[in-house]
Structures are given as C-alpha cells and as structure tokens.
Design a protein around this motif. Structure first.
Motif, PDB file in Angstrom:
ATOM      1  N   THR A 226       0.819  -1.212   0.000  1.00  0.00           N
ATOM      2  CA  THR A 226       0.000   0.000   0.000  1.00  0.00           C
ATOM      3  C   THR A 226       0.850   1.258   0.000  1.00  0.00           C
ATOM      4  O   THR A 226       0.341   2.352   0.202  1.00  0.00           O
ATOM      5  CB  THR A 226      -0.935   0.032   1.227  1.00  0.00           C
ATOM      6  OG1 THR A 226      -0.149   0.005   2.421  1.00  0.00           O
ATOM      7  CG2 THR A 226      -1.910  -1.112   1.212  1.00  0.00           C
TER       8      THR A 226
ATOM      9  N   ASP B 297      -0.361   4.788   1.948  1.00  0.00           N
ATOM     10  CA  ASP B 297      -1.800   4.518   2.044  1.00  0.00           C
ATOM     11  C   ASP B 297      -2.478   4.500   0.669  1.00  0.00           C
ATOM     12  O   ASP B 297      -3.535   5.089   0.470  1.00  0.00           O
ATOM     13  CB  ASP B 297      -2.501   5.519   2.968  1.00  0.00           C
ATOM     14  CG  ASP B 297      -2.056   5.363   4.403  1.00  0.00           C
ATOM     15  OD1 ASP B 297      -1.759   4.220   4.806  1.00  0.00           O
ATOM     16  OD2 ASP B 297      -1.990   6.377   5.128  1.00  0.00           O
TER      17      ASP B 297
ATOM     18  N   ASP C 198      -4.755   3.351  -2.115  1.00  0.00           N
ATOM     19  CA  ASP C 198      -6.021   2.624  -2.179  1.00  0.00           C
ATOM     20  C   ASP C 198      -6.495   2.659  -3.629  1.00  0.00           C
ATOM     21  O   ASP C 198      -7.087   3.639  -4.080  1.00  0.00           O
ATOM     22  CB  ASP C 198      -7.047   3.273  -1.250  1.00  0.00           C
ATOM     23  CG  ASP C 198      -8.366   2.531  -1.183  1.00  0.00           C
ATOM     24  OD1 ASP C 198      -8.616   1.661  -2.054  1.00  0.00           O
ATOM     25  OD2 ASP C 198      -9.147   2.823  -0.266  1.00  0.00           O
TER      26      ASP C 198
ATOM     27  N   ALA D  35      -8.821   0.914  -5.128  1.00  0.00           N
ATOM     28  CA  ALA D  35     -10.278   0.873  -5.258  1.00  0.00           C
ATOM     29  C   ALA D  35     -10.897   2.256  -5.096  1.00  0.00           C
ATOM     30  O   ALA D  35     -11.892   2.580  -5.749  1.00  0.00           O
ATOM     31  CB  ALA D  35     -10.872  -0.089  -4.233  1.00  0.00           C
ATOM     32  N   ASP D  36     -10.305   3.096  -4.234  1.00  0.00           N
ATOM     33  CA  ASP D  36     -10.817   4.434  -3.967  1.00  0.00           C
ATOM     34  C   ASP D  36     -10.068   5.508  -4.756  1.00  0.00           C
ATOM     35  O   ASP D  36     -10.371   6.691  -4.647  1.00  0.00           O
ATOM     36  CB  ASP D  36     -10.726   4.721  -2.466  1.00  0.00           C
ATOM     37  CG  ASP D  36     -11.577   5.891  -2.034  1.00  0.00           C
ATOM     38  OD1 ASP D  36     -12.625   6.132  -2.662  1.00  0.00           O
ATOM     39  OD2 ASP D  36     -11.187   6.582  -1.071  1.00  0.00           O
ATOM     40  N   SER D  37      -9.060   5.092  -5.533  1.00  0.00           N
ATOM     41  CA  SER D  37      -8.232   6.020  -6.321  1.00  0.00           C
ATOM     42  C   SER D  37      -7.647   7.127  -5.457  1.00  0.00           C
ATOM     43  O   SER D  37      -7.742   8.315  -5.769  1.00  0.00           O
ATOM     44  CB  SER D  37      -9.038   6.630  -7.469  1.00  0.00           C
ATOM     45  OG  SER D  37      -9.494   5.626  -8.334  1.00  0.00           O
ATOM     46  N   SER D  38      -7.020   6.738  -4.341  1.00  0.00           N
ATOM     47  CA  SER D  38      -6.429   7.740  -3.454  1.00  0.00           C
ATOM     48  C   SER D  38      -5.080   7.260  -2.933  1.00  0.00           C
ATOM     49  O   SER D  38      -4.791   6.070  -2.924  1.00  0.00           O
ATOM     50  CB  SER D  38      -7.366   8.033  -2.278  1.00  0.00           C
ATOM     51  OG  SER D  38      -7.499   6.883  -1.465  1.00  0.00           O
TER      52      SER D  38
END
Length: 54
Positions: A9, A31, A33, A35-38
């Motif tokens: 990650t 961090d 992510d 799936a959340d595009s962040s």
C-alpha cells in the motif's frame, strides 16, 4: 512505512544528489487505495543550514 511495503500500500524512494549520490531526503506514496483512487504523497528533506527546499 515498512508495514505499507509488506501490504503493498506504499512505496518510498531515496533522493540523492547527482554529484556524489549523497542522500538528501525521500519521496513516495503511502496509504495507496486503488479501489478508492487515493494515496498520500510523502516527502522528507534533510535539514541544511542556509538551504531552502520546495
């Protein structure tokens, strides 16, 4: 940050001067992510008297 590397990650790279490969800091993503595009952008620069980092 090692736990982020194990969990895939985050990633961090060393930043070095091209003249002598002396380390001057780091930059990376934390961090992440997908799936959340962040993600967080992380950076750190060694302190140097009289120098300014941006």
């Amino acid at each position: 940050m090692r736990e982020h590397g194990r969990a895939e990650t985050g990633v961090v790279w060393a930043v070095a001067r091209s003249a002598d490969d002396r380390p001057v800091g780091l930059i990376g993503w934390n961090d992440v992510d997908l799936a959340d595009s962040s993600a967080e952008i992380v950076h750190w620069v060694l302190p140097r008297p009289g120098a300014v980092a941006s």
